[in-house]
Design a protein around this motif. Sequence first.
Motif, PDB file in Angstrom:
ATOM      1  N   GLU A  81      41.029  39.569  48.133  1.00 34.42           N
ATOM      2  CA  GLU A  81      40.194  40.244  47.140  1.00 34.42           C
ATOM      3  C   GLU A  81      40.151  39.376  45.894  1.00 34.42           C
ATOM      4  O   GLU A  81      41.146  39.188  45.219  1.00 34.42           O
ATOM      5  N   VAL A  82      39.018  38.858  45.590  1.00 38.45           N
ATOM      6  CA  VAL A  82      38.926  37.990  44.416  1.00 38.45           C
ATOM      7  C   VAL A  82      37.837  38.486  43.483  1.00 38.45           C
ATOM      8  O   VAL A  82      36.707  38.694  43.895  1.00 38.45           O
ATOM      9  N   TYR A  83      38.223  38.711  42.254  1.00 38.76           N
ATOM     10  CA  TYR A  83      37.247  39.066  41.242  1.00 38.76           C
ATOM     11  C   TYR A  83      37.077  37.864  40.334  1.00 38.76           C
ATOM     12  O   TYR A  83      38.035  37.181  40.002  1.00 38.76           O
ATOM     13  N   SER A  84      35.870  37.580  39.970  1.00 40.95           N
ATOM     14  CA  SER A  84      35.694  36.416  39.119  1.00 40.95           C
ATOM     15  C   SER A  84      34.759  36.716  37.971  1.00 40.95           C
ATOM     16  O   SER A  84      33.809  37.479  38.093  1.00 40.95           O
ATOM     17  N   TYR A  85      35.097  36.137  36.847  1.00 40.26           N
ATOM     18  CA  TYR A  85      34.244  36.168  35.683  1.00 40.26           C
ATOM     19  C   TYR A  85      33.778  34.759  35.509  1.00 40.26           C
ATOM     20  O   TYR A  85      34.542  33.860  35.222  1.00 40.26           O
ATOM     21  N   ARG A  86      32.522  34.544  35.736  1.00 41.42           N
ATOM     22  CA  ARG A  86      32.025  33.187  35.843  1.00 41.42           C
ATOM     23  C   ARG A  86      31.061  32.885  34.705  1.00 41.42           C
ATOM     24  O   ARG A  86      30.203  33.693  34.369  1.00 41.42           O
ATOM     25  N   LEU A 241      32.395  41.275  32.493  1.00 38.85           N
ATOM     26  CA  LEU A 241      32.064  41.891  33.775  1.00 38.85           C
ATOM     27  C   LEU A 241      32.733  41.109  34.891  1.00 38.85           C
ATOM     28  O   LEU A 241      32.541  39.913  35.027  1.00 38.85           O
ATOM     29  N   LEU A 242      33.552  41.797  35.665  1.00 38.63           N
ATOM     30  CA  LEU A 242      34.213  41.164  36.806  1.00 38.63           C
ATOM     31  C   LEU A 242      33.551  41.653  38.075  1.00 38.63           C
ATOM     32  O   LEU A 242      33.397  42.855  38.272  1.00 38.63           O
ATOM     33  N   GLU A 243      33.150  40.735  38.910  1.00 39.29           N
ATOM     34  CA  GLU A 243      32.519  41.128  40.156  1.00 39.29           C
ATOM     35  C   GLU A 243      33.264  40.523  41.324  1.00 39.29           C
ATOM     36  O   GLU A 243      33.769  39.412  41.239  1.00 39.29           O
ATOM     37  N   ARG A 244      33.282  41.294  42.406  1.00 39.39           N
ATOM     38  CA  ARG A 244      33.987  40.786  43.570  1.00 39.39           C
ATOM     39  C   ARG A 244      33.163  39.722  44.252  1.00 39.39           C
ATOM     40  O   ARG A 244      31.963  39.876  44.445  1.00 39.39           O
ATOM     41  N   GLU A 245      33.814  38.641  44.572  1.00 39.58           N
ATOM     42  CA  GLU A 245      33.105  37.562  45.229  1.00 39.58           C
ATOM     43  C   GLU A 245      32.857  37.912  46.684  1.00 39.58           C
ATOM     44  O   GLU A 245      33.644  38.607  47.305  1.00 39.58           O
TER      45      GLU A 245
END
Lengths: 246, 246
Positions: A81-86, A241-245
């Motif tokens: 499970e990876v959340y990223s703020y890009r 905003l963090l979204e799951r990759e």
Amino acid sequence: MNKPRRSKPTLYQELHDRLAADLAAGVYPVGGRFPTEQELCARYSLGRHTVREALRLLEEAGLLSRQAGVGTVVLARTPPEVYSYRIDSIDNLTEYARVTIFDKKQEGVVTLRPKLAETLGAEQGSRWLRMAGLRHTQNDELPVAWTDIYISEPYIGVRDGIGGVSRAIYQKTSEQFGFTIARVERRIAAVSMPEDLAAELSSEPGAPALMERRRYWSDKGELFEITLSFHPGDRFTQTILLERET
Amino acid sequence: MNKPRRSKPTLYQELHDRLAADLAAGVYPVGGRFPTEQELCARYSLGRHTVREALRLLEEAGLLSRQAGVGTVVLARTPPEVYSYRIDSIDNLTEYARVTIFDKKQEGVVTLRPKLAETLGAEQGSRWLRMAGLRHTQNDELPVAWTDIYISEPYIGVRDGIGGVSRAIYQKTSEQFGFTIARVERRIAAVSMPEDLAAELSSEPGAPALMERRRYWSDKGELFEITLSFHPGDRFTQTILLERET
DNA sequence: TCATCTTAAATGTTCGGATAATGTTATGAC
DNA sequence: GTCATAACATTATCCGAACATTTAAGATGA
């Protein structure tokens, strides 16, 4: 980005789904060996290209590790499970970075005393060029922040032609000296509006404010710029905003 | 992750480097067509697999776009500068999430009035289960935050057995109802410590505080949980590290 | 003129085969 | 036993070939 399930899935896609299901079910223990390409070719009656394509997908998903001479090793049963703020570019590190202008009020070289050194997270006794001023939008009357910019001594040359320009200073620095920015750290805390800044920001002393410190490192690991900003609490909020990759 | 340059680079690696250099030099205009696989095979006397591997690298780097029936299109001359803030798991969304415990003080179902609806960013008139209380570390005496937790009406069942448990509530919710969390939004602002919370937090009314709002969406796009936290300014700072991706 | 069909071009998929690079393991000399 | 070496297993690279799928553009017809 989720492709619609094709009416006729490809063979490697089917194999990938099947192997992913097996992995999720724990058929292959984590840390152990995965069947070799040859085995998979034989077991499913597929060409090696097809098998390798399926394995490539599993590897990209972080489930397998492949290495010549070693084999294929199981890394995990399910994709992490990876959340990223890009951030696409250093320029939109914050939304206000580009659209605000810096109105320089003070400038000078300083040597860091213990207390300031701790606030900035920099070496005690080191020398920095300090520029301070207000940051506000083009049309708005009220300033958004008071900002102190500290530039490490070796890079003081960028001072020339800063006033009012909308280009970011770290960008100028990195261009002028030919390196790239490798790391940016932001730290945020709630503080009381300092008395000496209240007037400049048309705010009340002691009113809630956001203090934001940013530190910029070059690709050589050198800390070359620090900024300290004070935002009046009623004029600034930060959203992440963090979204799951996938 | 930067592999050492091999003594004998592979053909597709060489081709990739060459094409990347051409792209950087502006040989192929952005938005225009890139040479077809056939052309590249002929021009460099390479097999199609080799050419496709090189193109795959360029595509993964964000320089090209390939599509059957269309061809290969140039997206950019140089790879986009990307900074990312990456979280491995939803559980370490913040460092305090795991190590603090929630001491529930209030509980009840509420219907959102206009003002609260705006603060929470939720539908006016919708119904939520509200649980409020203090969050503090195991050994420390002073609480770290006052937290309001709002859970969407359909998922109210999770209330059972929340008190004091260190497991996160969104995690329980998602497990119990069988969905995954797709998006998390954090919003931070500086505010004055509200009068009614000052006593609970052993802080002064009007003292600087961080207000943090979090909203959790399920993979179906449903907003199912909102939390509102008030951190005394002198007990909480937030740090975010952005690193450039390789 | 517009909608539909046909065709061509490009990438995508899949097979088969061969050689190279890379670790592991067994072998053997000392 | 220890260390260098050889054999082996496995993935990585590379070639050639064929067919499938997707899309754009031209041809056709009402």
